[in-house]
Design an enzyme around this catalytic site. Structure first.
Site, mmCIF file in Angstrom:
data_model
loop_
_atom_site.group_PDB
_atom_site.id
_atom_site.type_symbol
_atom_site.label_atom_id
_atom_site.label_comp_id
_atom_site.label_asym_id
_atom_site.label_seq_id
_atom_site.Cartn_x
_atom_site.Cartn_y
_atom_site.Cartn_z
ATOM 1 C CG LEU A 47 -2.073 -1.008 1.097
ATOM 2 C CD1 LEU A 47 -2.701 -1.280 2.449
ATOM 3 C CD2 LEU A 47 -3.139 -0.494 0.125
ATOM 4 C CB SER A 75 -8.886 -8.478 21.014
ATOM 5 O OG SER A 75 -9.875 -8.161 20.127
ATOM 6 N NE ARG A 82 -17.461 -10.810 20.285
ATOM 7 C CZ ARG A 82 -17.041 -10.369 19.094
ATOM 8 N NH1 ARG A 82 -17.836 -10.404 18.060
ATOM 9 N NH2 ARG A 82 -15.815 -9.906 18.954
ATOM 10 C CG ASP A 98 -10.542 -9.662 13.252
ATOM 11 O OD1 ASP A 98 -10.285 -10.754 13.802
ATOM 12 O OD2 ASP A 98 -11.254 -8.795 13.789
ATOM 13 C CD GLU A 165 -11.455 -6.895 9.506
ATOM 14 O OE1 GLU A 165 -12.414 -7.650 9.713
ATOM 15 O OE2 GLU A 165 -11.152 -5.952 10.262
ATOM 16 C CB ALA A 177 -15.207 3.888 13.073
HETATM 17 P P1 0O2 Z 1 -10.573 -4.562 16.954
HETATM 18 O O1 0O2 Z 1 -10.124 -3.760 18.119
HETATM 19 O O2 0O2 Z 1 -10.569 -3.754 15.665
HETATM 20 O O3 0O2 Z 1 -9.868 -5.866 16.806
HETATM 21 P P2 0O2 Z 1 -16.102 -11.874 11.824
HETATM 22 O O4 0O2 Z 1 -14.683 -11.293 11.874
HETATM 23 O O5 0O2 Z 1 -16.607 -11.988 10.423
HETATM 24 O O6 0O2 Z 1 -16.198 -13.150 12.586
HETATM 25 P P3 0O2 Z 1 -16.942 -9.450 13.076
HETATM 26 O O7 0O2 Z 1 -15.802 -9.317 14.020
HETATM 27 O O8 0O2 Z 1 -18.275 -8.965 13.597
HETATM 28 O O9 0O2 Z 1 -17.101 -10.904 12.575
HETATM 29 O O10 0O2 Z 1 -16.542 -8.682 11.739
HETATM 30 P P4 0O2 Z 1 -16.872 -7.261 11.177
HETATM 31 O O11 0O2 Z 1 -18.299 -6.886 11.266
HETATM 32 O O12 0O2 Z 1 -16.272 -7.285 9.801
HETATM 33 O O13 0O2 Z 1 -16.127 -6.229 12.158
HETATM 34 C C1 0O2 Z 1 -14.845 -6.375 12.639
HETATM 35 C C2 0O2 Z 1 -14.167 -5.050 12.958
HETATM 36 O O14 0O2 Z 1 -14.810 -3.945 12.294
HETATM 37 C C3 0O2 Z 1 -14.191 -4.672 14.419
HETATM 38 O O15 0O2 Z 1 -13.117 -5.287 15.052
HETATM 39 C C4 0O2 Z 1 -14.014 -3.143 14.359
HETATM 40 O O16 0O2 Z 1 -12.673 -2.794 14.083
HETATM 41 C C5 0O2 Z 1 -14.853 -2.802 13.151
HETATM 42 N N1 0O2 Z 1 -16.277 -2.573 13.504
HETATM 43 C C6 0O2 Z 1 -17.324 -3.358 13.167
HETATM 44 N N2 0O2 Z 1 -18.465 -2.837 13.630
HETATM 45 C C7 0O2 Z 1 -18.155 -1.692 14.277
HETATM 46 C C8 0O2 Z 1 -18.932 -0.709 14.971
HETATM 47 O O17 0O2 Z 1 -20.137 -0.795 15.085
HETATM 48 N N3 0O2 Z 1 -18.235 0.346 15.516
HETATM 49 C C9 0O2 Z 1 -16.891 0.470 15.395
HETATM 50 N N4 0O2 Z 1 -16.303 1.542 15.942
HETATM 51 N N5 0O2 Z 1 -16.125 -0.470 14.759
HETATM 52 C C10 0O2 Z 1 -16.744 -1.529 14.210
HETATM 53 P P5 0O2 Z 1 -13.185 -5.702 16.601
HETATM 54 O O18 0O2 Z 1 -12.899 -7.151 16.675
HETATM 55 O O19 0O2 Z 1 -14.462 -5.237 17.233
HETATM 56 O O20 0O2 Z 1 -12.083 -4.876 17.312
#
Ligand code: 0O2
Length: 223
Positions: A47, A75, A82, A98, A165, A177
């Site tokens: 990138l 995490s 979960r 991720d 991811e 976000a």
């Molecule tokens: P962190 O701190 O970034 O590690 P899956 O991975 O498919 O099993 P998941 O985790 O629901 O399911 O995937 P999704 O929806 O793609 O979202 C993953 C990440 O997107 C989250 O990571 C956040 O970084 C971001 N995200 C998703 N929804 C929201 C939201 O409503 N608000 C904010 N601020 N961020 C969001 P983690 O694991 O939560 O945390």
């Protein structure tokens, strides 16, 4: 100072179940850390090259900035729990996509598609999963394009593919976000329904601003 690798490995070692001997688990967890860390570096460098190229040859760079992070062991363990899964290496590698994460923050909405196309048309990169929270925002207002890709990594004596991811969003989506994450998770208190609705309203206002800024940018280009 505790090195990130040492802390990752020690938390994992204390929590991961498995029939292997402790030194074998140590080796596997260390390799896991190295693989995901290498994936972040590899995709991050790709990138940076794209960004440098746009900077040198175009009037506009679709990359405003890049953030990278390795998911913390706590995490990872929380996500396994979960999903109702035992904390094991095989459950991590099969279900948590991720661990290596990059976030590309773009000036305008259209830039998101330029960056997504870089991944979607690159024959070396395999798309595993796409979640378009821009076309279809989450109920709480969250907007971002998520791609999970398998990125090629060249190691000293082997070649592999590691899931990464990629979150692609505008500056406005990123602002929402980041602040929403802090409000929702850091304070440790339940967010009232009224606050959830106000946050959603802020996301909608920011989405309007994104469209407005993009339209101003294109009007100025035509002058
Ligand atoms: P962190 O701190 O970034 O590690 P899956 O991975 O498919 O099993 P998941 O985790 O629901 O399911 O995937 P999704 O929806 O793609 O979202 C993953 C990440 O997107 C989250 O990571 C956040 O970084 C971001 N995200 C998703 N929804 C929201 C939201 O409503 N608000 C904010 N601020 N961020 C969001 P983690 O694991 O939560 O945390």
């Amino acid at each position: 100072m505790v090195h990130e690798k040492d802390s990752f490995v020690s938390v994992m070692l204390a929590n991961i179940k498995g029939g292997d001997k402790q030194d074998e688990r140590l080796e596997t967890i260390t390799k896991l850390y190295s693989d995901y860390n290498a994936a972040i570096k590899s995709v991050g460098t790709m990138l940076e090259i794209v960004s440098d190229e746009f900077q040198a040859t175009h009037d506009h760079n679709p990359i405003h900035h890049i953030e990278r992070r390795l998911k913390s062991p706590l995490s990872i363990l929380e996500k396994l729990s979960r999903k109702g899964l035992e904390p094991s290496i095989s459950n991590i590698t099969a279900n948590i996509t991720d661990i290596a994460g990059l976030r590309i923050v773009c000036p305008y909405i259209k830039d998101i598609h330029v960056i997504a196309d870089f991944f979607l048309t690159n024959k070396e990169i395999e798309l595993i999963k796409e979640r378009d929270y821009i076309t279809k925002p989450k109920d709480n207002g969250y907007r971002s394009l998520h791609l999970v890709v398998r990125a090629p990594i060249a190691f000293a004596s082997s070649f592999g593919h590691v899931p990464v991811e990629i979150q692609i969003r505008t500056i406005a989506m990123d602002m929402w976000a980041s602040l929403e994450h802090e409000i929702r998770y850091k304070r440790g208190v339940e967010v009232p329904q009224e606050t959830t609705e106000r946050l959603k309203n802020c996301a909608e206002v920011l989405a309007e601003i994104d469209l407005g800024m993009q339209s101003i940018y294109h009007e100025m280009l035509d002058k």
